[in-house]
Design an enzyme around this catalytic site. Structure first.
Site, PDB file in Angstrom:
ATOM      1  N   ASP A   3      -7.770  -2.658  14.184  1.00  0.00           N
ATOM      2  CA  ASP A   3      -9.151  -2.952  13.761  1.00  0.00           C
ATOM      3  C   ASP A   3      -9.219  -4.177  12.839  1.00  0.00           C
ATOM      4  O   ASP A   3     -10.246  -4.449  12.224  1.00  0.00           O
ATOM      5  CB  ASP A   3      -9.792  -1.726  13.081  1.00  0.00           C
ATOM      6  N   GLU A  31      -9.716  -1.891   5.269  1.00  0.00           N
ATOM      7  CA  GLU A  31     -10.367  -1.591   6.547  1.00  0.00           C
ATOM      8  C   GLU A  31     -11.618  -2.463   6.723  1.00  0.00           C
ATOM      9  O   GLU A  31     -12.093  -3.079   5.754  1.00  0.00           O
ATOM     10  CB  GLU A  31     -10.747  -0.104   6.572  1.00  0.00           C
ATOM     11  N   HIS A  82      -7.381  -4.672  10.075  1.00  0.00           N
ATOM     12  CA  HIS A  82      -7.059  -4.492   8.644  1.00  0.00           C
ATOM     13  C   HIS A  82      -5.756  -5.195   8.279  1.00  0.00           C
ATOM     14  O   HIS A  82      -4.855  -5.332   9.101  1.00  0.00           O
ATOM     15  CB  HIS A  82      -7.033  -3.011   8.231  1.00  0.00           C
ATOM     16  N   ASP A  85       0.808  -1.219   0.000  1.00  0.00           N
ATOM     17  CA  ASP A  85       0.000   0.000   0.000  1.00  0.00           C
ATOM     18  C   ASP A  85       0.840   1.267   0.000  1.00  0.00           C
ATOM     19  O   ASP A  85       2.055   1.217   0.184  1.00  0.00           O
ATOM     20  CB  ASP A  85      -0.961   0.006   1.213  1.00  0.00           C
TER      21      ASP A  85
HETATM   22  C1  F6R Z   1       1.363  -1.405   6.138  1.00  0.00           C
HETATM   23  C2  F6R Z   1       0.096  -2.128   6.237  1.00  0.00           C
HETATM   24  C3  F6R Z   1      -0.711  -2.124   7.488  1.00  0.00           C
HETATM   25  C4  F6R Z   1       0.101  -2.318   8.763  1.00  0.00           C
HETATM   26  C5  F6R Z   1      -0.808  -2.202   9.981  1.00  0.00           C
HETATM   27  C6  F6R Z   1      -0.037  -2.380  11.274  1.00  0.00           C
HETATM   28  O1  F6R Z   1       1.950  -1.598   4.873  1.00  0.00           O
HETATM   29  O2  F6R Z   1      -0.285  -2.700   5.280  1.00  0.00           O
HETATM   30  O3  F6R Z   1      -1.685  -3.129   7.397  1.00  0.00           O
HETATM   31  O4  F6R Z   1       0.718  -3.578   8.725  1.00  0.00           O
HETATM   32  O5  F6R Z   1      -1.426  -0.953   9.979  1.00  0.00           O
HETATM   33  O6  F6R Z   1       0.848  -1.312  11.435  1.00  0.00           O
HETATM   34  P1  F6R Z   1       1.968  -1.344  12.551  1.00  0.00           P
HETATM   35  O7  F6R Z   1       2.916  -2.415  12.193  1.00  0.00           O
HETATM   36  O8  F6R Z   1       2.621   0.015  12.473  1.00  0.00           O
HETATM   37  O9  F6R Z   1       1.293  -1.588  13.849  1.00  0.00           O
END
Ligand code: F6R
Length: 256
Positions: free
Chosen positions: A132, A139, A134, A63
């Site tokens: 959440d 989301e 994702h 992403d």
């Molecule tokens: C990032 C991504 C997100 C993160 C998620 C957890 O490329 O795809 O799904 O893996 O938001 O983020 P952290 O690791 O910062 O807790």
């Protein structure tokens, strides 16, 4: 789904790093799906230390924020070059990160899907998980069949990511993300989660019903999905003792 629980993020990461390293040794032209955020930082550090050959490896990131200049310190372009690519011998032409500044974002999304297919599909997809549930930036209520597209971040995710930007206002609202359908096509999926703040999302993903409210629960349908967790992230799993026993008693030939 295999659930591996280790005492610390470092120990859980080391198992993931061994899996990636083995793939790169066995298949030097492997296609990796990569994640950003806090969670994979230890993994990338460990992979750098392993001095692997990245010259024929192709990568696709999950992403990118929309509208954030590529050289912004919080863009995922900057993240990947700072934390991994700059330190390994990867061929720049084999690195793919969605372009969140393109005029034609839907065109970029369709082209991204095409490039993944042209590369032969993703061998191993690295994932983190949001509080959440994702994965990527899919989301809650994202279609479980979704492909690469624009998504709008939830207030919860913008709040969680404010720590990178200094304040919540600066976190972009929109992103380009691989879809859940895209992620599900990876031949193998490795989700890392650390800390008690991830425990609820992890428990729902692994043990709850499969539902778009927790997008990571779609991984229950993946034939080769592995969660590498520390004790905090595993703390709400009802069957944690069973998963520990399974891992501790694996025959050697099944070990990563
Ligand atoms: C990032 C991504 C997100 C993160 C998620 C957890 O490329 O795809 O799904 O893996 O938001 O983020 P952290 O690791 O910062 O807790």
């Amino acid at each position: 789904m295999e659930i591996v629980i280790q005492e610390t993020p470092e120990a859980a990461t080391e198992i993931a790093a061994m899996i990636v390293a083995r793939l790169l040794r066995e298949k030097p032209d492997a296609v990796l799906g990569l994640a950003t955020g806090s969670t994979p930082l230890l993994l990338y550090r460990s992979l750098i230390e392993k001095k692997l050959d990245w010259s024929r490896v192709t990568t696709f990131n999950l992403d990118e924020y929309i509208g954030l200049p590529q050289d912004h310190p919080q863009s995922y372009h900057s993240f990947m070059w700072t934390n991994l690519f700059r330190h390994v011998n990867i061929d720049r032409a084999r690195v793919h990160i969605p372009d969140g500044n393109a005029k034609d974002i839907p065109g970029v999304c369709a082209a991204y899907e095409k490039r993944i297919r042209a590369a032969g599909g993703i061998d191993l997809q690295i994932l983190g998980i949001g509080t959440d549930g994702h994965i990527g930036f899919n989301e809650p209520t994202s279609s479980l069949a979704s492909r690469t597209r624009i998504k709008t971040l939830t207030p919860q995710t913008r709040k969680d990511n404010a720590r990178f930007f200094g304040d919540e206002e600066s976190v972009p609202h929109h992103v380009v993300t691989m879809g859940i359908g895209t992620i599900m096509e990876a031949r193998e999926v490795l989700l890392l989660a650390f800390g008690a703040q991830k425990a609820q999302a992890v428990a729902e993903a692994a043990e709850g019903p499969m539902t778009a409210i927790n997008p990571a629960s779609a991984l229950q349908m993946h034939p080769e999905a592995r969660f590498c967790l520390d004790t905090g992230a595993a703390s709400k799993l009802q069957r944690a003792e069973y998963y520990r026993w399974v891992y501790d008693n694996k025959p050697d030939w099944q070990r990563p």
